[in-house]
Design an enzyme around this catalytic site. Structure first.
Site, PDB file in Angstrom:
ATOM      1  N   HIS A  87       0.822  -1.204   0.000  1.00  0.00           N
ATOM      2  CA  HIS A  87       0.000   0.000   0.000  1.00  0.00           C
ATOM      3  C   HIS A  87       0.869   1.273   0.000  1.00  0.00           C
ATOM      4  O   HIS A  87       0.633   2.210  -0.752  1.00  0.00           O
ATOM      5  CB  HIS A  87      -0.896  -0.051   1.238  1.00  0.00           C
ATOM      6  N   ARG A 113      -7.641  -3.262 -15.108  1.00  0.00           N
ATOM      7  CA  ARG A 113      -7.790  -4.423 -14.212  1.00  0.00           C
ATOM      8  C   ARG A 113      -9.265  -4.543 -13.802  1.00  0.00           C
ATOM      9  O   ARG A 113      -9.678  -4.014 -12.774  1.00  0.00           O
ATOM     10  CB  ARG A 113      -6.946  -4.237 -12.953  1.00  0.00           C
ATOM     11  N   ASP A 128       3.825 -10.484 -11.504  1.00  0.00           N
ATOM     12  CA  ASP A 128       3.682 -11.924 -11.290  1.00  0.00           C
ATOM     13  C   ASP A 128       4.816 -12.705 -11.934  1.00  0.00           C
ATOM     14  O   ASP A 128       5.258 -13.718 -11.396  1.00  0.00           O
ATOM     15  CB  ASP A 128       2.328 -12.418 -11.813  1.00  0.00           C
ATOM     16  N   CYS A 177       3.162  -4.428 -18.754  1.00  0.00           N
ATOM     17  CA  CYS A 177       2.185  -3.648 -17.971  1.00  0.00           C
ATOM     18  C   CYS A 177       2.363  -3.830 -16.469  1.00  0.00           C
ATOM     19  O   CYS A 177       1.525  -3.412 -15.691  1.00  0.00           O
ATOM     20  CB  CYS A 177       0.759  -4.001 -18.377  1.00  0.00           C
TER      21      CYS A 177
HETATM   22  C1  PEP Z   1       1.463  -8.210 -13.215  1.00  0.00           C
HETATM   23  O1  PEP Z   1       1.370  -9.307 -12.665  1.00  0.00           O
HETATM   24  O2  PEP Z   1       2.540  -7.674 -13.512  1.00  0.00           O
HETATM   25  C2  PEP Z   1       0.248  -7.443 -13.550  1.00  0.00           C
HETATM   26  C3  PEP Z   1       0.308  -6.376 -14.317  1.00  0.00           C
HETATM   27  O3  PEP Z   1      -0.924  -7.854 -13.027  1.00  0.00           O
HETATM   28  P1  PEP Z   1      -1.336  -7.702 -11.484  1.00  0.00           P
HETATM   29  O4  PEP Z   1      -0.333  -6.805 -10.822  1.00  0.00           O
HETATM   30  O5  PEP Z   1      -2.707  -7.136 -11.498  1.00  0.00           O
HETATM   31  O6  PEP Z   1      -1.276  -9.114 -11.008  1.00  0.00           O
HETATM   32 MG    MG Z   2      -0.493 -10.363 -12.589  1.00  0.00          MG
END
Ligand code: PEP
Ligand code: MG
Length: 563
Positions: A191, A294, A444, A491
Protein backbone atom coordinates in the site's frame (compact mmCIF):
# COMPACT_ATOMS: atom_id res chain seq x y z
CA UNK A 1 29.45 11.84 -0.62
CA UNK A 2 31.14 11.84 2.84
CA UNK A 3 31.00 8.81 5.12
CA UNK A 4 28.55 7.11 2.81
CA UNK A 5 29.95 3.63 3.27
CA UNK A 6 29.60 3.70 7.08
CA UNK A 7 26.26 5.35 7.14
CA UNK A 8 24.17 4.09 4.28
CA UNK A 9 21.38 1.61 4.76
CA UNK A 10 19.61 -0.06 1.94
CA UNK A 11 16.10 -1.10 1.15
CA UNK A 12 14.07 -1.57 -1.99
CA UNK A 13 13.60 1.68 -3.90
CA UNK A 14 10.06 1.75 -5.23
CA UNK A 15 9.70 5.36 -6.36
CA UNK A 16 12.72 7.14 -7.84
CA UNK A 17 13.83 10.59 -6.77
CA UNK A 18 16.06 12.15 -4.13
CA UNK A 19 15.37 14.10 -0.96
CA UNK A 20 17.51 15.71 1.76
CA UNK A 21 15.64 16.50 4.95
CA UNK A 22 15.25 15.64 8.63
CA UNK A 23 13.84 12.29 9.63
CA UNK A 24 10.45 12.30 11.29
CA UNK A 25 9.01 9.14 12.73
CA UNK A 26 5.32 8.44 12.43
CA UNK A 27 3.98 8.85 15.99
CA UNK A 28 4.29 5.52 17.76
CA UNK A 29 1.42 3.18 18.27
CA UNK A 30 0.20 3.11 21.89
CA UNK A 31 1.42 0.29 24.14
CA UNK A 32 -1.23 -2.38 24.18
CA UNK A 33 -2.99 -2.63 27.57
CA UNK A 34 -2.83 -5.67 29.82
CA UNK A 35 -6.03 -7.18 31.21
CA UNK A 36 -5.67 -5.30 34.57
CA UNK A 37 -8.14 -5.43 37.44
CA UNK A 38 -11.80 -6.15 36.82
CA UNK A 39 -13.93 -3.03 37.13
CA UNK A 40 -16.96 -2.84 39.42
CA UNK A 41 -20.23 -3.95 37.95
CA UNK A 42 -22.01 -0.62 38.43
CA UNK A 43 -19.25 1.20 36.53
CA UNK A 44 -19.43 -1.01 33.44
CA UNK A 45 -22.17 0.88 31.57
CA UNK A 46 -20.26 4.12 32.12
CA UNK A 47 -17.10 2.42 30.86
CA UNK A 48 -18.88 1.46 27.62
CA UNK A 49 -20.10 5.07 27.26
CA UNK A 50 -16.49 6.17 27.61
CA UNK A 51 -15.59 3.81 24.75
CA UNK A 52 -18.43 5.20 22.59
CA UNK A 53 -17.29 8.77 23.25
CA UNK A 54 -13.76 7.90 22.16
CA UNK A 55 -15.17 6.22 19.05
CA UNK A 56 -17.16 9.35 18.23
CA UNK A 57 -14.13 11.60 18.53
CA UNK A 58 -11.92 9.33 16.40
CA UNK A 59 -14.61 8.78 13.74
CA UNK A 60 -15.47 12.46 13.42
CA UNK A 61 -11.78 13.37 13.19
CA UNK A 62 -11.39 10.91 10.31
CA UNK A 63 -14.60 12.13 8.67
CA UNK A 64 -13.39 15.72 8.88
CA UNK A 65 -10.15 14.71 7.21
CA UNK A 66 -12.17 12.81 4.58
CA UNK A 67 -14.25 15.91 3.88
CA UNK A 68 -11.08 17.93 3.30
CA UNK A 69 -9.54 15.28 1.03
CA UNK A 70 -10.33 14.18 -2.52
CA UNK A 71 -10.62 10.98 -4.56
CA UNK A 72 -8.92 7.90 -3.20
CA UNK A 73 -7.71 9.70 -0.05
CA UNK A 74 -11.28 10.66 0.86
CA UNK A 75 -12.44 7.09 0.21
CA UNK A 76 -9.73 5.55 2.40
CA UNK A 77 -10.45 7.96 5.26
CA UNK A 78 -14.19 7.44 4.94
CA UNK A 79 -13.71 3.66 4.98
CA UNK A 80 -11.50 3.90 8.10
CA UNK A 81 -14.13 6.06 9.83
CA UNK A 82 -16.68 3.39 8.86
CA UNK A 83 -14.58 0.73 10.56
CA UNK A 84 -14.44 2.81 13.77
CA UNK A 85 -18.25 2.85 13.77
CA UNK A 86 -18.64 -0.86 12.99
CA UNK A 87 -21.50 -2.28 15.06
CA UNK A 88 -20.07 -5.81 15.18
CA UNK A 89 -16.84 -4.49 16.67
CA UNK A 90 -18.71 -2.32 19.21
CA UNK A 91 -20.72 -5.37 20.26
CA UNK A 92 -17.54 -7.36 20.87
CA UNK A 93 -16.09 -4.48 22.94
CA UNK A 94 -19.32 -4.16 24.94
CA UNK A 95 -19.26 -7.88 25.72
CA UNK A 96 -15.74 -7.60 27.04
CA UNK A 97 -16.55 -4.48 29.12
CA UNK A 98 -19.65 -6.22 30.52
CA UNK A 99 -17.37 -9.01 31.71
CA UNK A 100 -15.48 -6.37 33.71
CA UNK A 101 -12.64 -5.36 31.40
CA UNK A 102 -11.56 -1.70 31.13
CA UNK A 103 -12.43 -0.04 27.81
CA UNK A 104 -8.77 0.07 26.65
CA UNK A 105 -8.29 -3.65 27.16
CA UNK A 106 -11.74 -4.48 25.73
CA UNK A 107 -10.86 -2.47 22.59
CA UNK A 108 -7.60 -4.37 22.16
CA UNK A 109 -9.01 -7.84 22.84
CA UNK A 110 -12.11 -7.38 20.65
CA UNK A 111 -9.88 -6.19 17.80
CA UNK A 112 -7.59 -9.17 18.25
CA UNK A 113 -10.52 -11.53 17.66
CA UNK A 114 -11.30 -9.83 14.33
CA UNK A 115 -7.62 -9.78 13.38
CA UNK A 116 -7.41 -13.55 13.94
CA UNK A 117 -10.53 -14.10 11.84
CA UNK A 118 -9.28 -11.89 9.01
CA UNK A 119 -5.84 -13.50 9.04
CA UNK A 120 -7.42 -16.95 8.81
CA UNK A 121 -9.46 -15.76 5.80
CA UNK A 122 -6.19 -14.71 4.09
CA UNK A 123 -5.84 -12.58 0.93
CA UNK A 124 -7.33 -9.12 0.90
CA UNK A 125 -9.08 -9.77 4.24
CA UNK A 126 -5.69 -10.42 5.87
CA UNK A 127 -4.36 -7.16 4.44
CA UNK A 128 -7.19 -5.30 6.19
CA UNK A 129 -5.75 -6.20 9.59
CA UNK A 130 -3.44 -3.18 9.29
CA UNK A 131 -6.55 -0.99 9.08
CA UNK A 132 -8.16 -2.75 12.06
CA UNK A 133 -5.07 -2.28 14.21
CA UNK A 134 -4.90 1.35 13.13
CA UNK A 135 -8.48 1.91 14.29
CA UNK A 136 -7.74 0.12 17.58
CA UNK A 137 -4.68 2.28 18.24
CA UNK A 138 -6.51 5.52 17.54
CA UNK A 139 -9.31 4.60 19.95
CA UNK A 140 -6.94 3.42 22.70
CA UNK A 141 -4.90 6.64 22.41
CA UNK A 142 -8.10 8.67 22.67
CA UNK A 143 -9.26 6.68 25.73
CA UNK A 144 -5.94 7.45 27.41
CA UNK A 145 -5.97 11.11 26.40
CA UNK A 146 -2.80 10.57 24.36
CA UNK A 147 -2.02 12.13 20.97
CA UNK A 148 -3.52 10.29 18.02
CA UNK A 149 -0.91 7.87 16.64
CA UNK A 150 0.20 8.11 13.06
CA UNK A 151 1.27 11.12 11.04
CA UNK A 152 2.82 13.99 13.01
CA UNK A 153 2.27 17.62 12.01
CA UNK A 154 5.35 18.68 10.08
CA UNK A 155 6.16 22.32 9.45
CA UNK A 156 9.45 22.13 7.51
CA UNK A 157 10.55 19.46 5.05
CA UNK A 158 10.86 15.90 6.30
CA UNK A 159 11.62 12.31 5.39
CA UNK A 160 8.87 10.23 6.94
CA UNK A 161 10.02 7.02 8.64
CA UNK A 162 7.64 4.25 9.71
CA UNK A 163 7.49 0.52 10.26
CA UNK A 164 4.71 0.49 7.68
CA UNK A 165 2.06 3.08 6.97
CA UNK A 166 -1.64 2.65 7.61
CA UNK A 167 -3.86 3.54 4.62
CA UNK A 168 -5.43 6.41 6.62
CA UNK A 169 -1.95 7.91 7.07
CA UNK A 170 -0.74 7.54 3.49
CA UNK A 171 -4.01 8.89 2.14
CA UNK A 172 -3.42 12.37 3.56
CA UNK A 173 0.32 12.79 3.25
CA UNK A 174 1.11 16.43 2.62
CA UNK A 175 3.74 16.49 -0.12
CA UNK A 176 4.50 20.14 0.57
CA UNK A 177 6.28 18.88 3.70
CA UNK A 178 6.88 15.15 3.32
CA UNK A 179 9.65 14.78 0.75
CA UNK A 180 10.28 11.02 0.96
CA UNK A 181 8.94 7.87 2.60
CA UNK A 182 11.08 5.13 4.09
CA UNK A 183 9.57 2.06 5.74
CA UNK A 184 11.01 -0.86 7.64
CA UNK A 185 8.48 -3.31 6.17
CA UNK A 186 6.36 -3.28 3.01
CA UNK A 187 7.19 -4.46 -0.51
CA UNK A 188 7.19 -3.07 -4.05
CA UNK A 189 3.44 -3.69 -4.37
CA UNK A 190 2.47 -2.74 -0.81
CA UNK A 191 0.00 0.00 0.00
CA UNK A 192 2.78 2.43 0.95
CA UNK A 193 4.49 1.90 -2.41
CA UNK A 194 1.30 2.37 -4.41
CA UNK A 195 0.41 5.63 -2.63
CA UNK A 196 3.98 6.97 -2.89
CA UNK A 197 3.87 6.26 -6.61
CA UNK A 198 0.59 8.14 -6.92
CA UNK A 199 1.98 11.10 -4.97
CA UNK A 200 5.24 10.79 -6.85
CA UNK A 201 7.51 11.12 -3.83
CA UNK A 202 10.72 9.07 -3.45
CA UNK A 203 9.98 5.90 -1.51
CA UNK A 204 12.07 3.06 -0.11
CA UNK A 205 10.47 0.01 1.52
CA UNK A 206 11.72 -3.11 3.31
CA UNK A 207 14.76 -1.41 4.87
CA UNK A 208 14.60 -3.76 7.84
CA UNK A 209 15.32 -3.23 11.53
CA UNK A 210 18.33 -0.92 10.87
CA UNK A 211 15.86 1.86 10.21
CA UNK A 212 14.94 1.93 13.89
CA UNK A 213 18.43 3.21 14.74
CA UNK A 214 17.66 6.50 13.00
CA UNK A 215 16.29 9.12 15.37
CA UNK A 216 13.81 11.84 14.46
CA UNK A 217 15.73 15.00 13.57
CA UNK A 218 18.62 13.17 11.84
CA UNK A 219 19.44 14.65 8.44
CA UNK A 220 18.98 12.03 5.73
CA UNK A 221 19.79 11.83 2.05
CA UNK A 222 17.33 9.46 0.39
CA UNK A 223 17.78 8.09 -3.12
CA UNK A 224 14.66 6.21 -4.21
CA UNK A 225 16.14 5.03 -7.51
CA UNK A 226 18.79 2.89 -5.80
CA UNK A 227 17.01 2.38 -2.46
CA UNK A 228 19.58 4.03 -0.19
CA UNK A 229 19.20 6.14 2.95
CA UNK A 230 22.44 7.96 3.86
CA UNK A 231 23.24 9.54 7.22
CA UNK A 232 25.93 12.18 7.48
CA UNK A 233 25.94 12.85 3.74
CA UNK A 234 27.76 15.95 2.51
CA UNK A 235 25.26 18.81 2.71
CA UNK A 236 26.35 20.73 -0.38
CA UNK A 237 26.44 17.60 -2.56
CA UNK A 238 23.09 16.45 -1.27
CA UNK A 239 21.44 19.79 -1.95
CA UNK A 240 23.01 19.80 -5.43
CA UNK A 241 21.58 16.32 -6.11
CA UNK A 242 18.15 17.46 -4.95
CA UNK A 243 18.38 20.54 -7.18
CA UNK A 244 19.38 18.40 -10.18
CA UNK A 245 16.50 16.11 -9.44
CA UNK A 246 14.10 19.08 -9.31
CA UNK A 247 15.35 20.26 -12.69
CA UNK A 248 14.81 16.79 -14.05
CA UNK A 249 11.29 16.74 -12.58
CA UNK A 250 10.60 20.05 -14.31
CA UNK A 251 11.81 18.56 -17.62
CA UNK A 252 9.49 15.62 -17.02
CA UNK A 253 6.56 17.95 -16.40
CA UNK A 254 7.31 19.62 -19.74
CA UNK A 255 7.56 16.34 -21.62
CA UNK A 256 4.93 15.72 -24.26
CA UNK A 257 4.24 12.42 -26.00
CA UNK A 258 4.07 10.37 -28.08
CA UNK A 259 7.15 8.67 -26.75
CA UNK A 260 10.16 7.97 -28.85
CA UNK A 261 13.88 7.54 -28.41
CA UNK A 262 16.28 10.33 -29.38
CA UNK A 263 16.63 8.73 -32.82
CA UNK A 264 12.88 8.36 -33.40
CA UNK A 265 12.15 4.75 -32.36
CA UNK A 266 8.50 4.77 -31.20
CA UNK A 267 7.40 3.18 -27.94
CA UNK A 268 3.73 3.37 -27.06
CA UNK A 269 3.13 4.68 -23.52
CA UNK A 270 -0.14 3.65 -21.92
CA UNK A 271 -1.78 3.84 -18.48
CA UNK A 272 -2.84 1.19 -15.98
CA UNK A 273 -6.29 1.87 -14.54
CA UNK A 274 -8.82 0.32 -12.19
CA UNK A 275 -12.01 2.13 -13.21
CA UNK A 276 -13.58 5.00 -15.14
CA UNK A 277 -12.35 7.56 -12.65
CA UNK A 278 -8.72 6.47 -13.01
CA UNK A 279 -9.19 6.37 -16.79
CA UNK A 280 -10.36 10.01 -16.79
CA UNK A 281 -7.29 10.99 -14.75
CA UNK A 282 -5.13 9.05 -17.22
CA UNK A 283 -6.69 10.92 -20.12
CA UNK A 284 -5.18 14.13 -18.67
CA UNK A 285 -1.72 12.55 -18.66
CA UNK A 286 0.57 11.92 -21.62
CA UNK A 287 -0.66 8.30 -21.88
CA UNK A 288 -1.76 7.39 -25.41
CA UNK A 289 -4.41 5.00 -24.15
CA UNK A 290 -4.99 2.28 -21.56
CA UNK A 291 -2.56 -0.65 -21.50
CA UNK A 292 -4.11 -2.49 -18.56
CA UNK A 293 -7.64 -2.14 -17.26
CA UNK A 294 -7.79 -4.42 -14.21
CA UNK A 295 -11.51 -5.28 -14.37
CA UNK A 296 -11.48 -7.42 -11.20
CA UNK A 297 -10.83 -4.33 -9.06
CA UNK A 298 -14.40 -3.15 -9.73
CA UNK A 299 -15.85 -6.32 -8.23
CA UNK A 300 -13.80 -6.98 -5.08
CA UNK A 301 -16.74 -6.22 -2.81
CA UNK A 302 -19.52 -7.56 -5.07
CA UNK A 303 -21.31 -10.55 -3.55
CA UNK A 304 -23.03 -11.49 -6.82
CA UNK A 305 -21.86 -11.41 -10.39
CA UNK A 306 -23.10 -8.20 -12.06
CA UNK A 307 -25.31 -8.78 -15.11
CA UNK A 308 -23.90 -8.35 -18.61
CA UNK A 309 -25.63 -4.95 -18.88
CA UNK A 310 -24.28 -3.80 -15.51
CA UNK A 311 -20.78 -4.88 -16.45
CA UNK A 312 -21.06 -3.19 -19.85
CA UNK A 313 -21.95 0.11 -18.16
CA UNK A 314 -18.87 -0.15 -15.90
CA UNK A 315 -16.54 -0.95 -18.81
CA UNK A 316 -18.03 1.82 -20.96
CA UNK A 317 -16.82 4.40 -18.42
CA UNK A 318 -13.24 3.38 -19.15
CA UNK A 319 -13.80 3.31 -22.92
CA UNK A 320 -15.40 6.76 -22.77
CA UNK A 321 -12.24 8.26 -21.27
CA UNK A 322 -10.31 7.18 -24.40
CA UNK A 323 -12.95 7.13 -27.15
CA UNK A 324 -10.42 7.30 -29.99
CA UNK A 325 -7.50 5.42 -28.48
CA UNK A 326 -6.34 1.94 -27.65
CA UNK A 327 -7.81 0.33 -24.54
CA UNK A 328 -6.58 -3.06 -23.33
CA UNK A 329 -9.11 -4.75 -21.06
CA UNK A 330 -7.96 -7.61 -18.89
CA UNK A 331 -10.55 -10.25 -18.06
CA UNK A 332 -11.19 -11.05 -14.41
CA UNK A 333 -7.96 -11.76 -12.53
CA UNK A 334 -9.78 -13.05 -9.46
CA UNK A 335 -8.17 -15.31 -6.90
CA UNK A 336 -4.97 -15.23 -4.87
CA UNK A 337 -4.64 -11.74 -3.33
CA UNK A 338 -7.77 -10.52 -5.15
CA UNK A 339 -10.56 -12.89 -4.08
CA UNK A 340 -13.99 -12.17 -5.54
CA UNK A 341 -16.77 -13.90 -3.72
CA UNK A 342 -18.70 -15.02 -6.80
CA UNK A 343 -15.66 -16.20 -8.73
CA UNK A 344 -13.03 -17.53 -6.35
CA UNK A 345 -12.67 -20.93 -4.73
CA UNK A 346 -13.26 -20.45 -1.03
CA UNK A 347 -10.33 -22.37 0.34
CA UNK A 348 -7.09 -23.22 -1.33
CA UNK A 349 -3.85 -24.27 0.34
CA UNK A 350 -1.77 -22.06 -1.89
CA UNK A 351 -3.91 -19.48 -3.69
CA UNK A 352 -1.11 -17.71 -5.59
CA UNK A 353 -0.48 -21.05 -7.31
CA UNK A 354 -4.14 -21.94 -7.40
CA UNK A 355 -7.24 -21.33 -9.44
CA UNK A 356 -6.76 -17.67 -10.31
CA UNK A 357 -7.07 -15.59 -13.47
CA UNK A 358 -8.07 -17.49 -16.60
CA UNK A 359 -7.96 -20.78 -14.68
CA UNK A 360 -11.27 -19.91 -13.00
CA UNK A 361 -12.98 -20.09 -16.38
CA UNK A 362 -11.94 -23.69 -17.00
CA UNK A 363 -14.79 -24.95 -14.88
CA UNK A 364 -16.91 -21.85 -15.36
CA UNK A 365 -16.62 -20.81 -18.98
CA UNK A 366 -19.87 -18.87 -18.95
CA UNK A 367 -18.45 -16.49 -16.31
CA UNK A 368 -15.78 -15.56 -18.87
CA UNK A 369 -18.09 -15.47 -21.87
CA UNK A 370 -20.53 -13.20 -20.03
CA UNK A 371 -17.64 -10.84 -19.32
CA UNK A 372 -16.53 -10.95 -22.96
CA UNK A 373 -20.13 -10.26 -24.04
CA UNK A 374 -20.20 -7.24 -21.73
CA UNK A 375 -16.87 -5.96 -23.07
CA UNK A 376 -18.07 -6.41 -26.67
CA UNK A 377 -21.34 -4.63 -25.81
CA UNK A 378 -19.50 -1.70 -24.18
CA UNK A 379 -17.08 -1.49 -27.12
CA UNK A 380 -19.81 -1.63 -29.77
CA UNK A 381 -19.96 2.16 -30.09
CA UNK A 382 -16.23 2.50 -30.60
CA UNK A 383 -15.14 3.00 -34.18
CA UNK A 384 -13.90 -0.06 -36.12
CA UNK A 385 -10.42 1.38 -36.33
CA UNK A 386 -10.22 2.17 -32.58
CA UNK A 387 -8.27 -0.69 -30.98
CA UNK A 388 -10.20 -2.54 -28.25
CA UNK A 389 -7.97 -5.33 -27.09
CA UNK A 390 -8.80 -8.02 -24.56
CA UNK A 391 -6.30 -10.15 -22.70
CA UNK A 392 -6.43 -13.02 -20.25
CA UNK A 393 -4.39 -13.13 -17.05
CA UNK A 394 -2.34 -16.15 -15.99
CA UNK A 395 -2.15 -17.92 -19.34
CA UNK A 396 0.33 -20.79 -19.00
CA UNK A 397 -0.11 -22.92 -22.14
CA UNK A 398 -0.83 -22.69 -25.87
CA UNK A 399 -4.09 -24.61 -25.31
CA UNK A 400 -5.33 -21.91 -22.96
CA UNK A 401 -4.25 -19.15 -25.35
CA UNK A 402 -6.03 -20.79 -28.28
CA UNK A 403 -9.23 -21.36 -26.29
CA UNK A 404 -9.31 -17.77 -25.01
CA UNK A 405 -8.52 -16.29 -28.43
CA UNK A 406 -11.37 -18.32 -29.97
CA UNK A 407 -13.88 -16.95 -27.44
CA UNK A 408 -12.70 -13.37 -28.09
CA UNK A 409 -12.81 -13.66 -31.86
CA UNK A 410 -16.33 -15.11 -31.80
CA UNK A 411 -17.25 -11.69 -30.38
CA UNK A 412 -15.14 -9.63 -32.76
CA UNK A 413 -12.57 -8.80 -30.06
CA UNK A 414 -8.79 -8.61 -30.53
CA UNK A 415 -7.25 -11.36 -28.42
CA UNK A 416 -4.15 -11.32 -26.26
CA UNK A 417 -2.62 -12.84 -23.17
CA UNK A 418 -0.60 -11.71 -20.24
CA UNK A 419 2.82 -13.27 -20.08
CA UNK A 420 3.24 -13.57 -16.32
CA UNK A 421 3.77 -17.30 -15.83
CA UNK A 422 7.37 -18.27 -16.67
CA UNK A 423 6.08 -21.23 -18.73
CA UNK A 424 4.25 -18.80 -21.02
CA UNK A 425 7.46 -16.83 -21.63
CA UNK A 426 9.47 -19.99 -22.28
CA UNK A 427 6.79 -21.42 -24.60
CA UNK A 428 6.04 -18.09 -26.28
CA UNK A 429 6.72 -19.63 -29.72
CA UNK A 430 3.76 -22.00 -29.26
CA UNK A 431 1.49 -19.42 -27.61
CA UNK A 432 1.97 -16.36 -29.84
CA UNK A 433 0.69 -17.86 -33.11
CA UNK A 434 -2.76 -17.99 -31.50
CA UNK A 435 -2.77 -14.37 -30.40
CA UNK A 436 -2.85 -10.80 -31.72
CA UNK A 437 -0.71 -9.37 -28.90
CA UNK A 438 0.85 -10.15 -25.52
CA UNK A 439 1.53 -8.03 -22.45
CA UNK A 440 4.12 -9.01 -19.88
CA UNK A 441 2.99 -8.78 -16.25
CA UNK A 442 6.32 -8.29 -14.55
CA UNK A 443 4.82 -8.34 -11.03
CA UNK A 444 3.68 -11.92 -11.29
CA UNK A 445 6.40 -12.96 -13.73
CA UNK A 446 8.92 -11.93 -11.05
CA UNK A 447 6.96 -13.62 -8.26
CA UNK A 448 6.79 -16.92 -10.14
CA UNK A 449 10.28 -16.80 -11.67
CA UNK A 450 11.90 -16.10 -8.29
CA UNK A 451 9.44 -18.33 -6.37
CA UNK A 452 8.95 -15.41 -3.99
CA UNK A 453 5.61 -14.10 -2.75
CA UNK A 454 5.16 -10.58 -4.17
CA UNK A 455 3.46 -9.49 -0.92
CA UNK A 456 6.28 -10.64 1.36
CA UNK A 457 8.38 -7.79 2.79
CA UNK A 458 11.13 -10.25 3.67
CA UNK A 459 11.46 -11.28 0.02
CA UNK A 460 11.46 -7.81 -1.54
CA UNK A 461 15.12 -8.32 -2.52
CA UNK A 462 13.95 -11.22 -4.73
CA UNK A 463 10.75 -9.67 -6.09
CA UNK A 464 12.75 -6.90 -7.72
CA UNK A 465 11.80 -6.36 -11.39
CA UNK A 466 15.48 -5.76 -12.20
CA UNK A 467 16.12 -9.48 -11.60
CA UNK A 468 18.20 -10.51 -14.62
CA UNK A 469 16.32 -13.84 -14.73
CA UNK A 470 13.10 -11.94 -15.37
CA UNK A 471 14.78 -9.66 -17.92
CA UNK A 472 16.01 -12.73 -19.81
CA UNK A 473 12.46 -14.11 -20.00
CA UNK A 474 11.31 -10.71 -21.30
CA UNK A 475 14.09 -10.72 -23.88
CA UNK A 476 13.05 -14.18 -25.08
CA UNK A 477 9.41 -13.08 -25.32
CA UNK A 478 10.40 -10.03 -27.38
CA UNK A 479 12.46 -12.11 -29.81
CA UNK A 480 9.53 -14.52 -30.33
CA UNK A 481 7.11 -11.59 -30.62
CA UNK A 482 9.19 -10.01 -33.35
CA UNK A 483 9.53 -13.36 -35.20
CA UNK A 484 5.74 -13.82 -35.10
CA UNK A 485 4.86 -10.18 -35.72
CA UNK A 486 3.01 -10.09 -32.40
CA UNK A 487 3.38 -6.82 -30.42
CA UNK A 488 4.83 -7.23 -26.93
CA UNK A 489 3.90 -4.84 -24.13
CA UNK A 490 4.86 -4.62 -20.46
CA UNK A 491 2.18 -3.65 -17.97
CA UNK A 492 3.72 -4.57 -14.60
CA UNK A 493 5.34 -2.11 -12.20
CA UNK A 494 8.64 -2.47 -14.12
CA UNK A 495 7.22 -0.20 -16.80
CA UNK A 496 6.91 2.63 -14.24
CA UNK A 497 10.67 2.79 -13.59
CA UNK A 498 12.15 5.23 -16.17
CA UNK A 499 15.55 3.55 -16.32
CA UNK A 500 14.11 0.05 -16.47
CA UNK A 501 11.71 1.27 -19.16
CA UNK A 502 14.78 2.10 -21.29
CA UNK A 503 16.12 -1.40 -20.65
CA UNK A 504 12.76 -2.85 -21.72
CA UNK A 505 12.82 -0.70 -24.86
CA UNK A 506 16.30 -2.03 -25.58
CA UNK A 507 15.03 -5.58 -25.12
CA UNK A 508 12.46 -4.93 -27.86
CA UNK A 509 9.25 -4.17 -25.93
CA UNK A 510 6.79 -2.21 -28.12
CA UNK A 511 4.55 -0.64 -25.47
CA UNK A 512 4.79 0.20 -21.78
CA UNK A 513 1.86 0.63 -19.46
CA UNK A 514 2.18 2.15 -15.99
CA UNK A 515 0.39 4.28 -13.41
CA UNK A 516 -0.49 7.52 -15.21
CA UNK A 517 1.69 9.53 -12.79
CA UNK A 518 4.72 7.56 -14.02
CA UNK A 519 4.10 8.03 -17.74
CA UNK A 520 5.82 11.40 -18.27
CA UNK A 521 8.93 10.34 -16.32
CA UNK A 522 9.25 7.25 -18.48
CA UNK A 523 8.65 9.17 -21.71
CA UNK A 524 11.18 11.88 -20.81
CA UNK A 525 13.85 9.30 -19.95
CA UNK A 526 13.34 7.33 -23.15
CA UNK A 527 13.59 10.55 -25.18
CA UNK A 528 17.12 11.15 -23.84
CA UNK A 529 18.59 7.92 -25.28
CA UNK A 530 18.96 6.37 -28.72
CA UNK A 531 17.64 2.88 -29.40
CA UNK A 532 21.22 1.62 -29.56
CA UNK A 533 21.93 3.11 -26.12
CA UNK A 534 18.79 1.40 -24.76
CA UNK A 535 20.06 -1.86 -26.23
CA UNK A 536 23.40 -1.35 -24.47
CA UNK A 537 21.59 -0.81 -21.16
CA UNK A 538 19.56 -3.96 -21.80
CA UNK A 539 22.66 -6.02 -22.52
CA UNK A 540 24.36 -4.79 -19.35
CA UNK A 541 21.28 -5.54 -17.25
CA UNK A 542 20.66 -9.07 -18.50
CA UNK A 543 24.32 -9.96 -18.01
CA UNK A 544 24.47 -8.64 -14.45
CA UNK A 545 24.69 -10.99 -11.48
CA UNK A 546 21.69 -9.62 -9.65
CA UNK A 547 19.16 -6.78 -9.59
CA UNK A 548 21.37 -4.22 -7.80
CA UNK A 549 24.22 -4.93 -10.18
CA UNK A 550 21.84 -4.62 -13.14
CA UNK A 551 20.57 -1.26 -11.90
CA UNK A 552 24.07 0.04 -11.16
CA UNK A 553 25.37 -1.10 -14.54
CA UNK A 554 22.50 0.69 -16.28
CA UNK A 555 23.04 3.86 -14.20
CA UNK A 556 26.77 3.85 -14.96
CA UNK A 557 26.07 3.60 -18.68
CA UNK A 558 23.53 6.40 -18.42
CA UNK A 559 26.19 8.66 -16.85
CA UNK A 560 28.61 7.67 -19.60
CA UNK A 561 26.08 8.55 -22.33
CA UNK A 562 25.45 11.94 -20.72
CA UNK A 563 29.16 12.80 -20.54
C1 PEP B 1 1.46 -8.21 -13.21
O1 PEP B 1 1.37 -9.31 -12.66
O2 PEP B 1 2.54 -7.67 -13.51
C2 PEP B 1 0.25 -7.44 -13.55
C3 PEP B 1 0.31 -6.38 -14.32
O3 PEP B 1 -0.92 -7.85 -13.03
P1 PEP B 1 -1.34 -7.70 -11.48
O4 PEP B 1 -0.33 -6.81 -10.82
O5 PEP B 1 -2.71 -7.14 -11.50
O6 PEP B 1 -1.28 -9.11 -11.01
MG1 MG C 1 -0.49 -10.36 -12.59
Amino acid sequence: MENVSQSTIKGTGVVAGVAYAEAVWVRPRPELPTAGELIDEEKRDGEYDRFLEAVDVVASRLEQRAAGAEGQAAEVLGATAGMVKDRGWHKAVRKSIRSGRPAEYATASATEKFVTLFEAAGGVMAERTTDLKDVRDRVIAQLRGEQEPGLPMVSGEAVLLADDLAPADTATLDTAHIKALVTELGGPTSHTAIIARQLDIPCIVAVGADLRNIESGTLLFVDGSVGTVSLGANRAESLKAVEEYREKAARVAQWRGPAQTKDGHRVQLLANVADGNAARIASDSQAEGIGLYRTELSFLSASEEPTVDEQARIYAKVFNAFPESKVVVRTLDAGSDKPISYATLSSEENPALGVRGLRIARDNESLLTRQLDAIAQAAADRGDDVPTWVMAPMVATAVEAKWFAGLCRERGLTAGAMIEVPAAALMADTIMPHLDFVSIGTNDLTQYTMAADRLSPQLAYLTDPWQPAVLRLIQHTCVVGSDNNVPVGVCGEAAADPLLACVLTGLGVNSLSAASTAVAGVGAQISELTLEQCQKLAEAAINAEGPSEARTAALDLLEEFKA
